[in-house]
Design a protein around this motif. Structure first.
Motif, PDB file in Angstrom:
ATOM      1  N   LYS A 476      -5.022   4.003  -5.534  1.00 60.86           N
ATOM      2  CA  LYS A 476      -4.875   2.997  -6.776  1.00 60.86           C
ATOM      3  C   LYS A 476      -5.538   1.838  -6.605  1.00 60.86           C
ATOM      4  CE  LYS A 476      -3.036   6.626  -9.876  1.00 60.86           C
ATOM      5  NZ  LYS A 476      -4.216   7.082 -11.138  1.00 60.86           N
ATOM      6  N   LEU A 477      -5.270   1.491  -5.690  1.00 57.44           N
ATOM      7  CA  LEU A 477      -5.526   0.129  -6.051  1.00 57.44           C
ATOM      8  C   LEU A 477      -6.279  -0.213  -4.820  1.00 57.44           C
ATOM      9  CD1 LEU A 477      -1.903  -1.629  -5.513  1.00 57.44           C
ATOM     10  CD2 LEU A 477      -2.844  -1.690  -7.261  1.00 57.44           C
ATOM     11  N   SER A 478      -7.022   0.337  -3.867  1.00 57.59           N
ATOM     12  CA  SER A 478      -8.445   0.312  -3.232  1.00 57.59           C
ATOM     13  C   SER A 478      -9.579  -0.502  -3.714  1.00 57.59           C
ATOM     14  CB  SER A 478      -8.496   2.004  -2.924  1.00 57.59           C
ATOM     15  OG  SER A 478      -9.021   2.443  -4.256  1.00 57.59           O
ATOM     16  N   THR A 479      -9.556  -0.041  -4.938  1.00 61.89           N
ATOM     17  CA  THR A 479     -10.781  -1.082  -5.290  1.00 61.89           C
ATOM     18  C   THR A 479     -10.583  -2.814  -5.198  1.00 61.89           C
ATOM     19  OG1 THR A 479     -10.346  -1.046  -7.582  1.00 61.89           O
ATOM     20  CG2 THR A 479     -11.286   0.385  -6.542  1.00 61.89           C
ATOM     21  N   ILE A 480      -9.543  -3.367  -5.265  1.00 62.32           N
ATOM     22  CA  ILE A 480      -9.351  -4.830  -4.824  1.00 62.32           C
ATOM     23  C   ILE A 480      -9.184  -5.067  -3.465  1.00 62.32           C
ATOM     24  CG2 ILE A 480      -7.269  -6.518  -5.121  1.00 62.32           C
ATOM     25  CD1 ILE A 480      -5.658  -4.792  -7.416  1.00 62.32           C
ATOM     26  N   HIS A 481     -10.014  -5.675  -2.812  1.00 64.66           N
ATOM     27  CA  HIS A 481     -10.403  -6.597  -2.121  1.00 64.66           C
ATOM     28  C   HIS A 481      -9.887  -6.339  -1.438  1.00 64.66           C
ATOM     29  CE1 HIS A 481     -13.617  -8.043   1.113  1.00 64.66           C
ATOM     30  NE2 HIS A 481     -12.859  -9.463   0.976  1.00 64.66           N
ATOM     31  N   ASP A 482      -9.429  -5.696   0.202  1.00 67.13           N
ATOM     32  CA  ASP A 482      -9.129  -5.695   1.003  1.00 67.13           C
ATOM     33  C   ASP A 482      -7.322  -5.984   0.751  1.00 67.13           C
ATOM     34  OD1 ASP A 482     -11.302  -5.982   2.803  1.00 67.13           O
ATOM     35  OD2 ASP A 482     -10.915  -8.614   2.805  1.00 67.13           O
ATOM     36  N   PHE A 483      -7.208  -4.553  -0.298  1.00 67.02           N
ATOM     37  CA  PHE A 483      -6.030  -4.362  -0.251  1.00 67.02           C
ATOM     38  C   PHE A 483      -5.333  -4.347   0.626  1.00 67.02           C
ATOM     39  CE2 PHE A 483      -2.395  -2.309  -1.910  1.00 67.02           C
ATOM     40  CZ  PHE A 483      -1.251  -4.035  -3.142  1.00 67.02           C
ATOM     41  N   ASN A 484      -4.147  -4.369   0.733  1.00 59.82           N
ATOM     42  CA  ASN A 484      -2.801  -3.264   1.514  1.00 59.82           C
ATOM     43  C   ASN A 484      -1.379  -3.809   1.447  1.00 59.82           C
ATOM     44  OD1 ASN A 484      -0.960  -3.385   4.437  1.00 59.82           O
ATOM     45  ND2 ASN A 484      -2.559  -1.738   4.547  1.00 59.82           N
ATOM     46  N   ALA A 485      -0.409  -2.084   1.106  1.00 60.59           N
ATOM     47  CA  ALA A 485       0.655  -3.237   0.460  1.00 60.59           C
ATOM     48  C   ALA A 485       1.483  -3.469   0.968  1.00 60.59           C
ATOM     49  CB  ALA A 485       1.021  -1.602   0.216  1.00 60.59           C
ATOM     50  N   VAL A 486       2.082  -3.262   2.431  1.00 63.47           N
ATOM     51  CA  VAL A 486       2.405  -4.275   3.563  1.00 63.47           C
ATOM     52  C   VAL A 486       1.659  -5.569   3.567  1.00 63.47           C
ATOM     53  CG1 VAL A 486       2.892  -4.785   5.908  1.00 63.47           C
ATOM     54  CG2 VAL A 486       3.250  -2.842   5.124  1.00 63.47           C
ATOM     55  N   ASN A 487       0.456  -6.074   3.351  1.00 64.35           N
ATOM     56  CA  ASN A 487       0.430  -7.249   3.146  1.00 64.35           C
ATOM     57  C   ASN A 487       0.643  -8.220   2.034  1.00 64.35           C
ATOM     58  OD1 ASN A 487      -0.707  -7.287   5.909  1.00 64.35           O
ATOM     59  ND2 ASN A 487      -2.809  -6.870   5.121  1.00 64.35           N
ATOM     60  N   TYR A 488       0.538  -7.124   0.897  1.00 64.12           N
ATOM     61  CA  TYR A 488       0.335  -7.218  -0.268  1.00 64.12           C
ATOM     62  C   TYR A 488       1.887  -8.191  -0.120  1.00 64.12           C
ATOM     63  CZ  TYR A 488       0.673  -8.281  -5.023  1.00 64.12           C
ATOM     64  OH  TYR A 488       1.490  -9.175  -5.970  1.00 64.12           O
ATOM     65  N   LEU A 489       3.153  -7.702  -0.405  1.00 61.24           N
ATOM     66  CA  LEU A 489       4.201  -7.134   0.309  1.00 61.24           C
ATOM     67  C   LEU A 489       4.857  -8.602   1.109  1.00 61.24           C
ATOM     68  CD1 LEU A 489       6.137  -3.851  -0.152  1.00 61.24           C
ATOM     69  CD2 LEU A 489       6.272  -6.192  -1.902  1.00 61.24           C
ATOM     70  N   LEU A 490       4.188  -8.647   2.221  1.00 62.65           N
ATOM     71  CA  LEU A 490       4.402  -9.430   3.545  1.00 62.65           C
ATOM     72  C   LEU A 490       4.138 -10.568   2.571  1.00 62.65           C
ATOM     73  CD1 LEU A 490       3.301  -8.632   6.565  1.00 62.65           C
ATOM     74  CD2 LEU A 490       6.189  -8.445   6.091  1.00 62.65           C
ATOM     75  N   SER A 491       3.097 -11.435   1.998  1.00 61.33           N
ATOM     76  CA  SER A 491       2.529 -12.255   1.535  1.00 61.33           C
ATOM     77  C   SER A 491       3.743 -13.248   0.763  1.00 61.33           C
ATOM     78  CB  SER A 491       0.782 -12.157   0.992  1.00 61.33           C
ATOM     79  OG  SER A 491       0.941 -11.596  -0.320  1.00 61.33           O
ATOM     80  N   LYS A 492       4.226 -12.547  -0.484  1.00 60.79           N
ATOM     81  CA  LYS A 492       5.475 -12.797  -1.335  1.00 60.79           C
ATOM     82  C   LYS A 492       6.185 -12.822  -0.536  1.00 60.79           C
ATOM     83  CE  LYS A 492       2.321 -11.247  -5.047  1.00 60.79           C
ATOM     84  NZ  LYS A 492       2.049 -12.185  -6.175  1.00 60.79           N
ATOM     85  N   CYS A 493       6.796 -12.614   0.663  1.00 58.11           N
ATOM     86  CA  CYS A 493       8.021 -13.192   1.151  1.00 58.11           C
ATOM     87  C   CYS A 493       7.873 -14.093   2.526  1.00 58.11           C
ATOM     88  CB  CYS A 493       8.982 -12.247   1.362  1.00 58.11           C
ATOM     89  SG  CYS A 493       8.432 -10.636   1.859  1.00 58.11           S
ATOM     90  N   GLN A 494       6.727 -14.285   3.240  1.00 61.45           N
ATOM     91  CA  GLN A 494       6.832 -14.345   3.724  1.00 61.45           C
ATOM     92  C   GLN A 494       5.692 -15.825   4.206  1.00 61.45           C
ATOM     93  OE1 GLN A 494       6.244 -12.718   7.482  1.00 61.45           O
ATOM     94  NE2 GLN A 494       8.012 -11.701   6.979  1.00 61.45           N
TER      95      GLN A 494
END
Length: 601
Positions: A476-494
């Motif tokens: 679903k989120l593939s159209t967002i540039h360079d999106f990856n669920a793991v990286n997104y969560l890591l950016s929110k908490c680290q």
């Protein structure tokens, strides 16, 4: 800062020294209360914390679940007073009235409770868990409503005669309405609706009974069943209050009336509808005293928020908020108007109804019976020297043409439209016979929104998402540039260096397994007393903001489809509503299931 509470919990074996030290570090960094940190980390329950606080301050502790509750003790104090001061009297003895309190240090509350007891009994104050006190108070209020309705039904000595379309007897309904029990039933239904913050109340006749349902946070639930014999009297009572014709049962009717419950003033918008088993009544509750929700609290954020704020600063053009009934369009518009409202700007609205009062704004209530419609109101507004115009809804071709004309003559026009997505608003206006070149010239932005429920913060828990769910999220989120669920969560908490962010949010970071693999966590509500065991509390907006660029303007001129327009907008960086919802689910604000429910994907 005193950490005596933690020392007591360690002594009692509730937590160990390591957990105590962790709580101290978080408290020092974030300044969050120690009790809140303990609950968020699931290191101690409310009962354990309350017991330790009692020991810390030498105040007796009570676990209400283990005590015998005496009805005569509960009845000594008004329920409203109990709710205001978070106190629950549970036993009456010669030594005094035992009262469980969340805050036993609240001297004014203790004094108010003492004054309310007529025979001057002495209060014996105990400390108890907040959720227990709330649960027992709510039970008392709920029992009061149920018993009041039950008593009212018992007091109806004669069954109300069913009135058919062929044999209308107004006098019978009028006599029934003079009975206090019927008025009490209606009052109880309304009071309960206000208590649970219901947006709509449905009174629905079935074949053998009448059911009462309430919509809370967008979801319906059945709360009460009544005998079919009282249906006609209840409907007639509501019709008289809302100035509808009680002898007309064959066609739908609309009305409204105000009520006051405590300090709350609520307008009820009433609709009746003939069904095969009798008239169905739906009442929309509109609270007059409700303030304007700031646009910052709506759920808009990131590039969507920046685009939105930039566009509402325009002096001309049209901005449309789209979505089905009950998705928060009016709330978003009210927050928008409040943000751009200034003394040097003349803002006029025409609405049906005026749900939210906005200080400093001229708000007009339409009245079709008197000839004041959206179209006629908009035509009159243009003679009032406005800078910004808000039209509650574009329903027809005439209103759409007037809105376009207003935008062309130098006004900023805000309105709503019932479409499923931001892009589908454009073909919808073309269907209303608006010329494509005019539409391309005046449209600034279209916004679509929905309101999924928030996960309850009191019972939120993480769980490892299945690979199938993660694959669906990434798709679903593939159209967002360079999106990856793991990286997104890591950016929110680290931080970038891998250290935890200060003031860590509710997001639980992925856990690395062997071989560099990660478990990804989502959240859900277990269900607790705070959320009525639903797992949800309140709602949050999910949005898609479509800016009308030159490219999209040319597509409007070419009458391109909504799918083609959305494809181009996404390619240019627009995050769709479902994508916004999935990102909020990853962050622990709502759930994937809620996002799919409200977006109907």
């Amino acid at each position: 800062m005193s950490f005596k509470l933690l020392d007591i919990l360690v002594k009692d074996g509730v937590i160990d020294e390591a957990k105590s030290d962790e709580v101290k570090v978080i408290n020092t960094k974030t300044k969050k209360p120690i009790e809140q940190i303990l609950l968020e980390l699931n290191y101690a329950s409310e009962v354990q914390i309350a017991k330790a606080k009692g020991e810390e301050f030498n105040i007796p502790f009570v676990d209400l679940n283990t005590e015998e509750i005496q009805n005569e003790a509960v009845n000594l104090v008004n329920p409203d007073l109990l709710k205001a001061h978070r106190a629950f009297p549970y036993q009456d003895s010669p030594a005094g009235l035992k009262v469980a309190m969340v805050d036993p240090f609240d001297i004014p509350a203790i004094q108010a409770l003492q004054r309310s007891i007529s025979d001057g009994k002495k209060l014996r104050v105990y400390i108890a868990a907040p959720s227990q006190v709330k649960e027992f108070i709510d039970k008392r209020v709920g029992q009061a409503i149920t018993s009041e309705v039950s008593e009212a039904l018992e007091d109806v000595e004669q069954p109300v005669t069913e009135i058919t379309d062929e044999d209308v007897d107004i006098s019978q309904a009028a006599v029934a309405l003079q009975n206090a029990p019927v008025a009490r039933i209606v009052n109880s239904i309304l009071q309960y609706g206000a208590k649970i913050n219901s947006s709509d109340i449905h009174i629905e006749p079935m074949e053998k009974l009448v059911r009462v349902r309430y919509r809370v946070n967008g979801v319906m639930s059945e709360k009460l069943k009544l005998p079919k014999s009282v249906h006609s009297a209840i409907v007639a009572r509501i019709k008289i209050l809302s100035k509808m014709k009680i002898d007309e049962k064959r066609v739908p009717q609309d009305g409204r009336f105000p009520i006051k419950i405590g300090e709350r003033r609520i307008d009820l918008r009433v609709s009746s509808l003939p069904t095969v088993f009798g008239e169905k009544i739906v009442m929309r509750l509109l609270e007059r005293t409700r303030g304007v929700q700031p646009i910052e609290d709506s759920g808009l954020r990131g590039n969507a928020y920046k685009t939105y704020i930039d566009e509402i600063k325009a002096t001309t053009g049209i901005i449309l908020i789209t979505g089905p009934t009950g998705c928060g369009k009016s709330t978003t518009l009210a927050g928008t108007i409040s943000k751009i409202n200034k003394p040097e700007v003349n803002i006029i609205t025409v609405e049906d109804p005026v749900e939210i009062r906005i200080p400093g704004v001229n708000q007009v209530q339409i009245n079709p019976d008197a000839g004041l419609t959206f179209a006629s109101g908009l035509r009159s507004i243009l003679r009032q020297d406005p800078d910004i115009i808000m039209v509650g809804e574009i329903r027809d071709e005439e209103t759409a043409r007037l809105a376009v004309q207003a935008a062309l003559t130098g006004h900023l026009v805000l309105s709503t439209l019932h479409t499923n997505s931001a892009s589908s608003a454009l073909p919808r206006l073309l269907d209303m016979q608006i010329e494509p070149y005019l539409l391309a010239a005046v449209m600034n932005m279209t916004v679509a929104q929905r309101l999924p429920r928030r996960i309850c913060n009191h019972c939120k828990e993480p769980y490892v998402a299945s690979q199938e769910v993660i694959d669906d999220i990434n798709k679903k989120l593939s159209t967002i540039h360079d999106f990856n669920a793991v990286n997104y969560l890591l950016s929110k908490c680290q931080n970038q260096d891998g250290t935890p962010k200060e003031g860590l949010s509710d997001v639980k970071c992925p856990v690395e397994k062997g071989g560099g693999q990660y478990d990804i966590y989502l959240y859900r509500g277990k269900g607790c007393d705070e959320c009525g065991h639903t797992g949800f509390s309140g709602r949050i907006g999910i949005f898609e903001v479509l800016k009308i660029s030159e490219k999209i303007g040319r597509m409007i001129m070419e009458r391109r489809s909504s799918d083609e327009i959305e494809h181009v907008a996404v390619k240019d960086g627009m995050i769709t509503m479902v994508q916004d919802g999935f990102l909020k689910a990853l962050e622990g604000i709502t759930t994937i299931e809620e996002v799919l429910r409200v977006s109907r994907e």
